[in-house]
Enzyme design. Sequence first.
Site, PDB file in Angstrom:
ATOM      1  N   GLY A 110       1.845   8.519   6.129  1.00  0.00           N
ATOM      2  CA  GLY A 110       2.211   8.487   4.715  1.00  0.00           C
ATOM      3  C   GLY A 110       1.631   9.634   3.909  1.00  0.00           C
ATOM      4  O   GLY A 110       1.676   9.632   2.689  1.00  0.00           O
ATOM      5  N   ASN A 164       9.352   1.160  10.577  1.00  0.00           N
ATOM      6  CA  ASN A 164       8.361   0.218  10.071  1.00  0.00           C
ATOM      7  C   ASN A 164       8.519   0.191   8.552  1.00  0.00           C
ATOM      8  O   ASN A 164       8.085   1.101   7.867  1.00  0.00           O
ATOM      9  CB  ASN A 164       6.954   0.693  10.485  1.00  0.00           C
ATOM     10  CG  ASN A 164       5.856  -0.142   9.869  1.00  0.00           C
ATOM     11  OD1 ASN A 164       6.111  -1.182   9.271  1.00  0.00           O
ATOM     12  ND2 ASN A 164       4.619   0.320  10.016  1.00  0.00           N
ATOM     13  N   TRP A 165       9.170  -0.851   8.069  1.00  0.00           N
ATOM     14  CA  TRP A 165       9.485  -0.906   6.628  1.00  0.00           C
ATOM     15  C   TRP A 165       8.267  -1.265   5.787  1.00  0.00           C
ATOM     16  O   TRP A 165       8.320  -1.234   4.568  1.00  0.00           O
ATOM     17  CB  TRP A 165      10.621  -1.911   6.372  1.00  0.00           C
ATOM     18  CG  TRP A 165      11.936  -1.523   6.982  1.00  0.00           C
ATOM     19  CD1 TRP A 165      12.208  -0.391   7.733  1.00  0.00           C
ATOM     20  CD2 TRP A 165      13.182  -2.241   6.901  1.00  0.00           C
ATOM     21  NE1 TRP A 165      13.534  -0.384   8.120  1.00  0.00           N
ATOM     22  CE2 TRP A 165      14.152  -1.503   7.627  1.00  0.00           C
ATOM     23  CE3 TRP A 165      13.559  -3.440   6.303  1.00  0.00           C
ATOM     24  CZ2 TRP A 165      15.482  -1.921   7.755  1.00  0.00           C
ATOM     25  CZ3 TRP A 165      14.883  -3.867   6.421  1.00  0.00           C
ATOM     26  CH2 TRP A 165      15.835  -3.118   7.138  1.00  0.00           C
ATOM     27  N   LYS A 166       7.186  -1.660   6.426  1.00  0.00           N
ATOM     28  CA  LYS A 166       5.952  -2.051   5.723  1.00  0.00           C
ATOM     29  C   LYS A 166       6.269  -3.093   4.636  1.00  0.00           C
ATOM     30  O   LYS A 166       7.161  -3.918   4.824  1.00  0.00           O
ATOM     31  CB  LYS A 166       5.246  -0.816   5.182  1.00  0.00           C
ATOM     32  CG  LYS A 166       5.002   0.208   6.294  1.00  0.00           C
ATOM     33  CD  LYS A 166       4.052   1.302   5.939  1.00  0.00           C
ATOM     34  CE  LYS A 166       3.881   2.233   7.129  1.00  0.00           C
ATOM     35  NZ  LYS A 166       2.942   3.297   6.897  1.00  0.00           N
ATOM     36  N   GLU A 188      -3.075   0.347   9.143  1.00  0.00           N
ATOM     37  CA  GLU A 188      -3.248  -0.326   7.852  1.00  0.00           C
ATOM     38  C   GLU A 188      -3.859  -1.715   8.045  1.00  0.00           C
ATOM     39  O   GLU A 188      -4.611  -2.196   7.202  1.00  0.00           O
ATOM     40  CB  GLU A 188      -1.895  -0.385   7.107  1.00  0.00           C
ATOM     41  CG  GLU A 188      -1.555   0.979   6.511  1.00  0.00           C
ATOM     42  CD  GLU A 188      -0.077   1.320   6.513  1.00  0.00           C
ATOM     43  OE1 GLU A 188       0.767   0.421   6.580  1.00  0.00           O
ATOM     44  OE2 GLU A 188       0.222   2.538   6.442  1.00  0.00           O
ATOM     45  N   SER A 246       4.265  10.466   9.421  1.00  0.00           N
ATOM     46  CA  SER A 246       5.061  11.462   8.694  1.00  0.00           C
ATOM     47  C   SER A 246       6.174  12.097   9.524  1.00  0.00           C
ATOM     48  O   SER A 246       6.489  13.271   9.359  1.00  0.00           O
ATOM     49  CB  SER A 246       4.151  12.546   8.097  1.00  0.00           C
ATOM     50  OG  SER A 246       3.262  11.973   7.158  1.00  0.00           O
ATOM     51  N   GLU A 262      -0.722   6.900  16.426  1.00  0.00           N
ATOM     52  CA  GLU A 262      -0.552   7.184  15.011  1.00  0.00           C
ATOM     53  C   GLU A 262      -1.865   7.693  14.421  1.00  0.00           C
ATOM     54  O   GLU A 262      -2.718   6.882  14.015  1.00  0.00           O
ATOM     55  CB  GLU A 262      -0.128   5.913  14.265  1.00  0.00           C
ATOM     56  CG  GLU A 262       1.206   5.365  14.712  1.00  0.00           C
ATOM     57  CD  GLU A 262       1.922   4.616  13.581  1.00  0.00           C
ATOM     58  OE1 GLU A 262       3.109   4.887  13.389  1.00  0.00           O
ATOM     59  OE2 GLU A 262       1.284   3.810  12.896  1.00  0.00           O
ATOM     60  N   HIS A 314      -1.592  -1.945  13.703  1.00  0.00           N
ATOM     61  CA  HIS A 314      -1.289  -0.782  12.854  1.00  0.00           C
ATOM     62  C   HIS A 314      -2.547  -0.397  12.086  1.00  0.00           C
ATOM     63  O   HIS A 314      -3.351  -1.259  11.728  1.00  0.00           O
ATOM     64  CB  HIS A 314      -0.151  -1.126  11.886  1.00  0.00           C
ATOM     65  CG  HIS A 314       0.338   0.067  11.147  1.00  0.00           C
ATOM     66  ND1 HIS A 314      -0.312   0.570  10.048  1.00  0.00           N
ATOM     67  CD2 HIS A 314       1.381   0.900  11.389  1.00  0.00           C
ATOM     68  CE1 HIS A 314       0.327   1.665   9.630  1.00  0.00           C
ATOM     69  NE2 HIS A 314       1.362   1.868  10.431  1.00  0.00           N
ATOM     70  N   GLY A 348       7.655   5.313   9.243  1.00  0.00           N
ATOM     71  CA  GLY A 348       7.418   4.540   8.024  1.00  0.00           C
ATOM     72  C   GLY A 348       8.383   4.962   6.934  1.00  0.00           C
ATOM     73  O   GLY A 348       9.550   4.574   6.909  1.00  0.00           O
ATOM     74  N   GLY A 349       7.902   5.805   6.036  1.00  0.00           N
ATOM     75  CA  GLY A 349       8.657   6.210   4.844  1.00  0.00           C
ATOM     76  C   GLY A 349      10.096   6.621   5.114  1.00  0.00           C
ATOM     77  O   GLY A 349      11.015   6.199   4.399  1.00  0.00           O
TER      78      GLY A 349
HETATM   79  P1  PGA Z   1       4.901   7.218   7.846  1.00  0.00           P
HETATM   80  O1  PGA Z   1       4.311   5.867   8.485  1.00  0.00           O
HETATM   81  O2  PGA Z   1       6.082   7.629   8.688  1.00  0.00           O
HETATM   82  O3  PGA Z   1       5.281   6.849   6.448  1.00  0.00           O
HETATM   83  O4  PGA Z   1       3.807   8.238   7.896  1.00  0.00           O
HETATM   84  C1  PGA Z   1       4.264   5.681   9.864  1.00  0.00           C
HETATM   85  C2  PGA Z   1       3.621   4.357  10.197  1.00  0.00           C
HETATM   86  O5  PGA Z   1       2.661   3.980   9.502  1.00  0.00           O
HETATM   87  O6  PGA Z   1       4.039   3.637  11.123  1.00  0.00           O
END
Ligand code: PGA
Length: 251
Positions: free
Chosen positions: A173, A9-11, A97, A213, A167, A95, A234-235
Amino acid sequence: MRRLLIAGNWKMNMNHKTAVVLAEELKKAAENAAHLDVAACPPLVYLQAVANVFQGTKVGVGAQNGYFEEEGAFTGEISMGMIKDVGCKYVILGHSERRHILHETSDDVCLKTHAALKAGLTPIVCLGELLSEREAGTTDFVIRRQFDGSFSGLTSEQMKQVVIAYEPVWAIGTGKVATPDQAEEVHLGIRALLTERYGKDVAETVIIQYGGSVKADNAREILGKPNVDGALVGGASLKIDSFMGIINAAM
Ligand code: PGA
């Protein structure tokens, strides 16, 4: 047997050039990734460019959101059909967010899930509790409420097409990964909910990813749990080495 799905997930990261470079690197590196599925979910404006890179390969492309209406006067929105049209296989929905920053509700997620399935996309629907909810001992309740709200009205056949991503919001993050046992406990609970609502056959089919994470050095242990069927990353999906570390752990 459920296949593991590792999705990045490149956000809201990358530009056109870096997105294409990362996609090219991933295409090459994931060539030999056997027995699992790999996907990347770039920002909407780079979907087409990334889809072009992955065309004819095993790597799938996904959007990070989409709207539930099929077409019309919805300025700024993109339909599931449009997402499918540019070569996507997946769409991330609900998600945290979007739930917490953009105030999306489970009712919204439900409309979008139905629309995604109708358009022939695989929705990756995220569920997860806040730290305060975990500390108050309400994780089960929160997951159940999000589950029932987000999947209302789905038939068993539709539910089989859905990917669920657990999640925990406190792990996204933050570098605070859920322990493999904490993840497995919730995944088992989701599997039990699936059995309760849709029967054993559906429960055993649905892929439940873990997200929050996930890194190359913790992926092996988390993915080793019987009810963890992949990761939403994500990251660590923004650099080829860290993402491949997770894919290699999955293999
Ligand atoms: P993260 O994000 O791996 O940076 O914690 C995961 C996500 O939000 O899908």
